[in-house]
Structure formats: C-alpha cells, structure tokens
Write a protein that holds these residues in place. Structure first.
Motif, mmCIF file in Angstrom:
data_model
loop_
_atom_site.group_PDB
_atom_site.id
_atom_site.type_symbol
_atom_site.label_atom_id
_atom_site.label_comp_id
_atom_site.label_asym_id
_atom_site.label_seq_id
_atom_site.Cartn_x
_atom_site.Cartn_y
_atom_site.Cartn_z
ATOM 1 N N TYR A 11 35.611 -2.005 -21.107
ATOM 2 C CA TYR A 11 34.229 -2.345 -20.813
ATOM 3 C C TYR A 11 34.116 -3.863 -20.683
ATOM 4 C CZ TYR A 11 33.891 -3.686 -25.753
ATOM 5 O OH TYR A 11 34.082 -4.284 -26.966
ATOM 6 N N ILE A 12 33.077 -4.294 -19.979
ATOM 7 C CA ILE A 12 32.848 -5.724 -19.737
ATOM 8 C C ILE A 12 31.527 -6.118 -20.386
ATOM 9 C CG2 ILE A 12 32.561 -7.524 -17.997
ATOM 10 C CD1 ILE A 12 34.140 -5.810 -16.067
ATOM 11 N N PHE A 13 31.553 -7.251 -21.091
ATOM 12 C CA PHE A 13 30.350 -7.728 -21.775
ATOM 13 C C PHE A 13 30.414 -9.248 -21.836
ATOM 14 C CE2 PHE A 13 27.402 -8.339 -25.326
ATOM 15 C CZ PHE A 13 26.406 -7.430 -24.988
ATOM 16 N N PRO A 14 29.258 -9.921 -21.842
ATOM 17 C CA PRO A 14 29.275 -11.387 -21.960
ATOM 18 C C PRO A 14 29.934 -11.832 -23.265
ATOM 19 C CG PRO A 14 27.109 -10.624 -21.274
ATOM 20 C CD PRO A 14 27.895 -9.401 -21.646
ATOM 21 N N GLY A 15 30.788 -12.846 -23.161
ATOM 22 C CA GLY A 15 31.454 -13.382 -24.342
ATOM 23 C C GLY A 15 30.617 -14.435 -25.034
ATOM 24 N N GLY A 16 31.118 -14.907 -26.150
ATOM 25 C CA GLY A 16 30.378 -15.874 -26.951
ATOM 26 C C GLY A 16 30.111 -17.175 -26.223
ATOM 27 N N TYR A 17 31.104 -17.694 -25.482
ATOM 28 C CA TYR A 17 30.897 -18.937 -24.750
ATOM 29 C C TYR A 17 29.796 -18.792 -23.698
ATOM 30 C CZ TYR A 17 35.016 -21.296 -26.673
ATOM 31 O OH TYR A 17 35.912 -21.915 -27.499
ATOM 32 N N LEU A 18 29.797 -17.690 -22.953
ATOM 33 C CA LEU A 18 28.794 -17.502 -21.909
ATOM 34 C C LEU A 18 27.399 -17.411 -22.508
ATOM 35 C CD1 LEU A 18 28.126 -17.048 -18.931
ATOM 36 C CD2 LEU A 18 28.491 -14.592 -19.296
ATOM 37 N N ILE A 19 27.236 -16.606 -23.548
ATOM 38 C CA ILE A 19 25.920 -16.463 -24.183
ATOM 39 C C ILE A 19 25.437 -17.803 -24.727
ATOM 40 C CG2 ILE A 19 24.673 -15.366 -26.079
ATOM 41 C CD1 ILE A 19 26.530 -12.956 -25.766
ATOM 42 N N GLY A 20 26.333 -18.533 -25.380
ATOM 43 C CA GLY A 20 25.942 -19.807 -25.969
ATOM 44 C C GLY A 20 25.534 -20.839 -24.938
ATOM 45 N N TRP A 21 26.298 -20.964 -23.853
ATOM 46 C CA TRP A 21 25.981 -21.962 -22.836
ATOM 47 C C TRP A 21 24.717 -21.592 -22.059
ATOM 48 C CZ3 TRP A 21 27.215 -26.699 -22.906
ATOM 49 C CH2 TRP A 21 28.449 -27.124 -23.407
ATOM 50 N N VAL A 22 24.514 -20.302 -21.763
ATOM 51 C CA VAL A 22 23.284 -19.897 -21.064
ATOM 52 C C VAL A 22 22.066 -20.156 -21.950
ATOM 53 C CG1 VAL A 22 22.008 -17.936 -20.121
ATOM 54 C CG2 VAL A 22 24.427 -18.214 -19.582
ATOM 55 N N LEU A 23 22.176 -19.851 -23.238
ATOM 56 C CA LEU A 23 21.070 -20.109 -24.160
ATOM 57 C C LEU A 23 20.791 -21.604 -24.259
ATOM 58 C CD1 LEU A 23 19.106 -18.731 -26.111
ATOM 59 C CD2 LEU A 23 20.800 -19.021 -27.913
ATOM 60 N N PHE A 24 21.842 -22.406 -24.263
ATOM 61 C CA PHE A 24 21.678 -23.857 -24.307
ATOM 62 C C PHE A 24 20.964 -24.354 -23.046
ATOM 63 C CE2 PHE A 24 23.388 -28.011 -23.029
ATOM 64 C CZ PHE A 24 22.985 -28.796 -24.101
ATOM 65 N N ALA A 25 21.419 -23.888 -21.874
ATOM 66 C CA ALA A 25 20.789 -24.302 -20.617
ATOM 67 C C ALA A 25 19.333 -23.841 -20.553
ATOM 68 C CB ALA A 25 21.572 -23.729 -19.431
ATOM 69 N N ASN A 26 19.063 -22.635 -21.038
ATOM 70 C CA ASN A 26 17.698 -22.115 -21.063
ATOM 71 C C ASN A 26 16.792 -22.984 -21.932
ATOM 72 O OD1 ASN A 26 15.915 -19.978 -22.959
ATOM 73 N ND2 ASN A 26 15.625 -19.755 -20.759
ATOM 74 N N LEU A 27 17.283 -23.380 -23.088
ATOM 75 C CA LEU A 27 16.486 -24.195 -24.011
ATOM 76 C C LEU A 27 16.206 -25.571 -23.419
ATOM 77 C CD1 LEU A 27 15.196 -24.612 -26.795
ATOM 78 C CD2 LEU A 27 17.429 -25.329 -27.638
ATOM 79 N N VAL A 28 17.236 -26.215 -22.864
ATOM 80 C CA VAL A 28 17.057 -27.560 -22.306
ATOM 81 C C VAL A 28 16.139 -27.525 -21.090
ATOM 82 C CG1 VAL A 28 18.241 -29.489 -21.206
ATOM 83 C CG2 VAL A 28 19.275 -28.357 -23.173
ATOM 84 N N ALA A 29 16.354 -26.566 -20.180
ATOM 85 C CA ALA A 29 15.529 -26.488 -18.974
ATOM 86 C C ALA A 29 14.075 -26.188 -19.317
ATOM 87 C CB ALA A 29 16.087 -25.416 -18.036
ATOM 88 N N ALA A 30 13.858 -25.250 -20.234
ATOM 89 C CA ALA A 30 12.476 -24.923 -20.625
ATOM 90 C C ALA A 30 11.798 -26.112 -21.282
ATOM 91 C CB ALA A 30 12.484 -23.724 -21.570
#
Length: 452
Positions: free
Chosen positions: A66-85
């Motif tokens: 199965y394929i699922f987002p890894g820790g690095y992807l989740i962390g960086w997307v959350l970081f980008a979401n927080l900074v952009a917002a």
C-alpha cells in the motif's frame, strides 16, 4: 495559480495533514511489532512516501503493498500550509501580535525538529577507571576499517556497513586497497554449541581470528534494546595481489562481546579482540569490523565511578562519574567534573549523559549526543507561551474595555430614563393640579349637609 494558493492556505489541507499524521502514527505503531522500532522510524517517518506490505501491520496479512504519505511529506506540507496561511491571512498589527508570535514559535519548532532529524548524532563512550577515551561509538551503525599503523598517529580508512552489505568490490579511499566482499551476515553469533556444526550459513577463514572463530548467521533483531552484530568474509587486494581473506565481525573487535564468548566456551575464544594485521608497502595494516566511531579533539579520563544504593537494598539510588577532560588542540584541562543523572557535561557542542555502567562498578558508559538544534524547542516553546500570553492579555483588555463601555452606556441610559420618568411624573402632577383648579365648586346641599 490562485486556486493552488487557496488550496495551500486552506484549513482543509491542515486538517488533512493532521489526519494523515494520526494515521501514520497508528500504522507505524502496529508495524513496530513486526519490523522493529528503528525500521519503522526509517521506513515510515523518514520517507516522503510509504510503500510497504500489509504484512508489516499484521504478520498474517498478505504481501500486498500500500502507498501512504510518509513523515517527511506530511511535515513539509504542514509547514508550507502554516507559513502560506500566515502570510496570506495575517497582517502584523498590535492586536494580532500574540497570534504572530505563536505562529513563529510553531514554525521554529517544526524547523528545529527537521534539523535534529537530519544532523543529530548519538553514541556511547565506554571508559574504565583510570583509563580514557577520545571517541564515541554508535549503537546501531557499524564500519569496516583498515588502519595504517603509525605509532601514535594511526590513519583510519573506514567503509560503512551499508557498502559491505551490497556485496561488491569497494575501493578504499586514501589507500591502495580494494575490498571484495565474499559473504555478509547482518546479524551473527559465534558457533558456541555442537549443533551449530551442521548450520549451513557459516563464516570462517584461514587467517587471523577466523581460524578458531566460526560465525553463524542469525535472524536480524527488531528489539529496541537489542542490536545486530554483523559478520563478513572479505578479501583485501592491493596492486592485483591478494592479502588474504579475513573474517571481520564485532565479536572480534568489541571487548565485551569477546569476553562473553570467552566466558561461554573458555580458552578457545580467549583474546578474540587481538588485532588482525598484515603487511603492505613496508607498513603494518589492521583490519576489523566494529561499531562506527566519532573521534573527538579531546580525551575524557574516568577518575572515579560511584554507584550509590538505597541502604539495605540493591536498588540504585544514584550513579555518577568523576572525569578529567583534556583538550589537546587548545591545551585546556578541566578536572574533577562530576557527571550524574540529570546533570550532564556539555562540551564542544556535545552533551555527555550518565547512561549506564558495567557490573563491578569500575566501568562507566556515557551517552554522547550532538544536536545543533537542541536549543530550538526551549526557545520556540517560550515564544509560543509568550504569544499565547500576549494574546490572552490583549483579548482581556479588549473585553474589559467593551464591558466598561457597556456599563457606561447603561448608566447613561439609566440616568436618561430617570430624567424621563421625573419629567413624566411632573407632567402628570401638573395636569392634575390644573384640573383641580379648573373644577367648579360643589354645593354643600348636594353633599347632604344641612345649612347652618
């Protein structure tokens, strides 16, 4: 582009990342039972995408991946979401200064964790009383070393275990040698029992320690408090000539492991840690497989180790080490440094914790941690706390101001109402008085009174 920015700054993306994070932690916890803690950290949380078989979650499940987002992807997307917002929705103003500080603290915390993940180095330093050490050893990583002996100035050429596991020819940088890997075990143990003689997967050699030490392949361990001890049969080649095939293993380089093997079998495995050497170019070279080392520019000498117990029991009350530190580059000397539980030594960008000790109370084991971002959690949490405090105080002041305005408005309205009521009462009284004055006189006969 606007749609992408709206998506990147949306609260839905924040919630999605948090949900994926919860799911990743959950499946990682399940997988830890079957693949081990360190494999979970590497394959689940230190990857951008997770591609794993279902059997990791349950040993009886099929090998469907199965394929699922890894820790690095989740962390960086959350970081980008927080900074952009933050930059899109928040404008710096005094009324929102608390929210601004809180966001800055959270961003620092995320970045600090990433730096820690990438650059933190951990190891342990074993020192006997009266002895000293200038290196720490990794608990997980191993290396094959070729050491050019030169008195006090030995030159170490190290090859990571990952290259040895590949089973190929490896040119050793800075040396005239090529290492050919003939056989490799990720985990092994000495052939201590008679039934091991029939085991198919074995390693021995005709040179060095391999003449009396046979290594048996073991399943790799998944336990958090355990580790793998690799073994390999390698051939050293220089200028097209073989320098022999050598058995290299932690069991022949680690003093504690060699002592354990000697205790189980006796003289057969005595002095297993005797260096394996060969000659080339008029120089003596040593070959070994050992825990990966991180050398220091200073030495730490153990003066005394203390193991205090509660009176009348064998329960440890405290254990501590008194050490001397000598920096050979600067000439600095620090004497009688006390390292004990919750009171580490901090020096050279590293922290030395009192971790453990060996039976007999004459050997200390210090945990050595180098983390360039160790200060970030303290600063970021302080900033978040100050931000929340500032926002609370500003909200409280605004709330109090609104209450005062409401109270003042109520008082004004009450005074105005009193004036209206007084005017209304006065008007009623005036009207009644006016009516009384205008009313005609009433005859006493009409009231039934007799005239006098």
């Amino acid at each position: 582009m606007n749609k992408f920015i709206d998506f990147l700054t949306s609260l839905k993306l924040t919630v999605l990342c948090l949900v994926c994070g919860f799911v990743l932690v959950f499946i990682g916890t399940l997988a830890q039972v079957h693949v081990g803690l360190y494999d979970v950290q590497t394959e689940y949380f230190r990857k951008f995408f997770l591609i794993r078989p279902l059997s990791d979650l349950n040993g009886s499940w099929p090998e469907v991946k199965y394929i699922f987002p890894g820790g690095y992807l989740i962390g960086w997307v959350l970081f980008a979401n927080l900074v952009a917002a933050h930059f899109k929705r928040f404008k710096l103003s005094w009324h929102k200064s608390g929210i601004f500080l809180t966001h800055i603290g959270i961003i620092m915390l995320l970045l600090g964790q990433f730096v820690t993940e990438m650059f933190q180095v951990e190891g342990s330093m074993r020192i006997e009383e009266g002895g000293n050490s200038n290196y720490s050893e990794s608990h997980l990583d191993n290396e094959l070393v070729l050491i050019e002996k030169g008195g006090d100035n030995d030159v170490v050429h190290a090859i990571p275990e990952a290259l040895i596991a590949g089973g190929s020819e490896i040119a050793v940088p800075g040396s005239p040698f090529t290492v050919r890997v003939k056989k490799y075990f990720q985990n092994s143990r000495p052939a201590l029992m008679s039934q091991d003689a029939d085991t198919a997967e074995q390693i021995s050699s005709k040179l060095g320690v391999g003449r009396r030490l046979t290594m048996v392949k073991e399943a790799s361990t998944q336990k958090m408090d355990d580790r793998n001890f690799p073994a390999a049969l390698v051939e050293v080649v220089a200028d097209g000539q073989s320098k022999g095939e050598w058995l290299v293993t932690n069991w022949a380089a680690d003093l504690r492991l060699a002592g354990f093997a000697n205790g189980r079998v006796g003289a057969r495995y005595a002095n297993l840690n005797t260096p394996q050497t060969f000659e080339h170019g008029g120089k003596t070279w040593e070959i070994a497989m050992r825990s990966q080392r991180q050398y220091k520019s200073f030495t730490i000498e153990l003066v005394d180790f203390a193991h205090d117990k509660y009176q009348g029991t064998e329960i440890a009350k405290n254990f501590s080490s008194t050490v001397h530190l000598t920096n050979h580059e600067t000439g600095e000397e620090r004497k009688n440094i006390l390292i004990k539980m919750n009171e580490p030594l901090r020096y050279g960008g590293e922290t030395y914790y009192q971790s453990s000790f060996e039976p007999g109370d004459r050997v200390t084991i210090l945990q050595v941690v180098r983390n360039p971002a160790d200060w970030v959690p303290y600063v970021s949490c302080t900033i978040v706390g100050v931000g929340l405090g500032v926002q609370f105080i500003l909200s409280l002041v605004r709330f109090g101001g609104r209450r005062r305005k409401t109270a003042d408005r109520g008082d004004a309205d009450g005074a105005k109402g009193d004036r209206k009521r007084r005017r209304a009462a006065k008007s009623i009284a005036d009207k009644q008085a006016s009516k009384d004055r205008e009313a005609p006189a009433v005859s006493r006969t009409a009231t039934g009174e007799s005239p006098s």
